[in-house]
Motif scaffolding. Sequence first.
Motif, PDB file in Angstrom:
ATOM      1  N   SER A   1      -4.090  11.193  -3.644  1.00  0.00           N
ATOM      2  CA  SER A   1      -3.403   9.939  -3.321  1.00  0.00           C
ATOM      3  C   SER A   1      -2.581   9.457  -4.513  1.00  0.00           C
ATOM      4  CB  SER A   1      -4.406   8.871  -2.906  1.00  0.00           C
ATOM      5  OG  SER A   1      -5.332   8.637  -3.942  1.00  0.00           O
ATOM      6  N   ARG A   2      -3.044   9.785  -5.691  1.00  0.00           N
ATOM      7  CA  ARG A   2      -2.308   9.451  -6.912  1.00  0.00           C
ATOM      8  C   ARG A   2      -2.763  10.351  -8.041  1.00  0.00           C
ATOM      9  NH1 ARG A   2      -2.486   3.828  -8.517  1.00  0.00           N
ATOM     10  NH2 ARG A   2      -2.325   3.351  -6.304  1.00  0.00           N
TER      11      ARG A   2
ATOM     12  N   SER B   1       0.825  -1.218   0.000  1.00  0.00           N
ATOM     13  CA  SER B   1       0.000   0.000   0.000  1.00  0.00           C
ATOM     14  C   SER B   1       0.858   1.267   0.000  1.00  0.00           C
ATOM     15  CB  SER B   1      -0.895   0.023   1.242  1.00  0.00           C
ATOM     16  OG  SER B   1      -0.109   0.170   2.416  1.00  0.00           O
TER      17      SER B   1
ATOM     18  N   PRO C   1       0.251   8.904   3.887  1.00  0.00           N
ATOM     19  CA  PRO C   1       0.059   7.742   3.014  1.00  0.00           C
ATOM     20  C   PRO C   1       0.753   7.855   1.668  1.00  0.00           C
ATOM     21  CG  PRO C   1      -1.909   9.085   3.057  1.00  0.00           C
ATOM     22  CD  PRO C   1      -0.985   9.670   4.078  1.00  0.00           C
TER      23      PRO C   1
ATOM     24  N   THR D   1       1.715  10.238  -2.044  1.00  0.00           N
ATOM     25  CA  THR D   1       1.065  10.585  -3.314  1.00  0.00           C
ATOM     26  C   THR D   1       1.866   9.929  -4.426  1.00  0.00           C
ATOM     27  OG1 THR D   1       0.223  12.708  -2.512  1.00  0.00           O
ATOM     28  CG2 THR D   1       0.462  12.440  -4.899  1.00  0.00           C
TER      29      THR D   1
ATOM     30  N   SER E   1      -2.819  13.170   6.495  1.00  0.00           N
ATOM     31  CA  SER E   1      -3.507  12.874   5.240  1.00  0.00           C
ATOM     32  C   SER E   1      -2.849  13.644   4.106  1.00  0.00           C
ATOM     33  CB  SER E   1      -4.997  13.226   5.332  1.00  0.00           C
ATOM     34  OG  SER E   1      -5.167  14.593   5.609  1.00  0.00           O
ATOM     35  N   GLN E   2      -2.897  13.064   2.927  1.00  0.00           N
ATOM     36  CA  GLN E   2      -2.331  13.695   1.740  1.00  0.00           C
ATOM     37  C   GLN E   2      -3.345  13.662   0.609  1.00  0.00           C
ATOM     38  OE1 GLN E   2       2.114  11.852   2.214  1.00  0.00           O
ATOM     39  NE2 GLN E   2       1.725  12.880   0.270  1.00  0.00           N
ATOM     40  N   LYS E   3      -3.335  14.734  -0.182  1.00  0.00           N
ATOM     41  CA  LYS E   3      -4.168  14.792  -1.371  1.00  0.00           C
ATOM     42  C   LYS E   3      -3.336  15.311  -2.532  1.00  0.00           C
ATOM     43  CE  LYS E   3      -8.559  15.986   0.893  1.00  0.00           C
ATOM     44  NZ  LYS E   3      -9.631  17.004   0.956  1.00  0.00           N
TER      45      LYS E   3
ATOM     46  N   GLN F   1       2.234   2.818   2.418  1.00  0.00           N
ATOM     47  CA  GLN F   1       2.212   3.585   3.659  1.00  0.00           C
ATOM     48  C   GLN F   1       3.424   3.213   4.503  1.00  0.00           C
ATOM     49  OE1 GLN F   1      -0.585   5.643   5.382  1.00  0.00           O
ATOM     50  NE2 GLN F   1       1.307   6.125   6.471  1.00  0.00           N
TER      51      GLN F   1
END
Lengths: 118, 114
Positions: free
Chosen positions: B9-10, A42, B107, B109, B5-7, A44
């Motif tokens: 994700s891809r 994943s 998480p 990008t 959190s990240q924006k 992470q």
Amino acid sequence: AQTVTQSQPEMSVQEAETVTLSCTYDTSESDYYLFWYKQPPSRQMILVIRQEAYKQQNATENRFSVNFQKAAKSFSLKISDSQLGDAAMYFCAYRSPLNGGSQGNLIFGKGTKLSVKP
Amino acid sequence: SAVISQKPSRDICQRGTSLTIQCQVDSQVTMMFWYRQQPGQSLTLIATANQGSEATYESGFVIDKFPISRPNLTFSTLTVSNMSPEDSSIYLCSVADSRPETQYFGPGTRLLVL
């Protein structure tokens, strides 16, 4: 400059068995922190365990423990009772103390890919 | 531990365009970092995002290519400018705590540049 070396690009372990991942580092500092991170598919980055250099006692977190040898600059990770979910890339990392005025950035090894066989 | 959190994700982007990645933390943190992880590689620090001042870049990374903002203690952005296929990587936001001393990651990008 500090460096971190992981000499095992890949490791494999049978489910329920124990495996040890190696990490060595080079530094002239006496106070620092060492970490093991797990990165599953994943992507992470998950903190597995941390060790303060001033503590002689080896850190443990459930099935994960370290063998910290400060004089030898060695910091290995032992995973007991391996589970399928332990399959991942494992990165060893070094950091100077934040309160020492350092930038605090982590220095990573190249990683060890752990496979767990059912 | 901090929740990060990240924006986005891809994303898949065209050569020559720019992408801004956002990083949001659920608590105030002193130190925030941006890392790059190229395919099959370990993590490399791009820069330290400093609140209220210019970011501190590592050797090989420049502000024109990777401008960073840090308007407050819970938020930061990284822009990847004038992208080329070599910029295809995972970009990770990270925060450091001093009590106890540890470091957490968002998480990531995943960026693909065509």
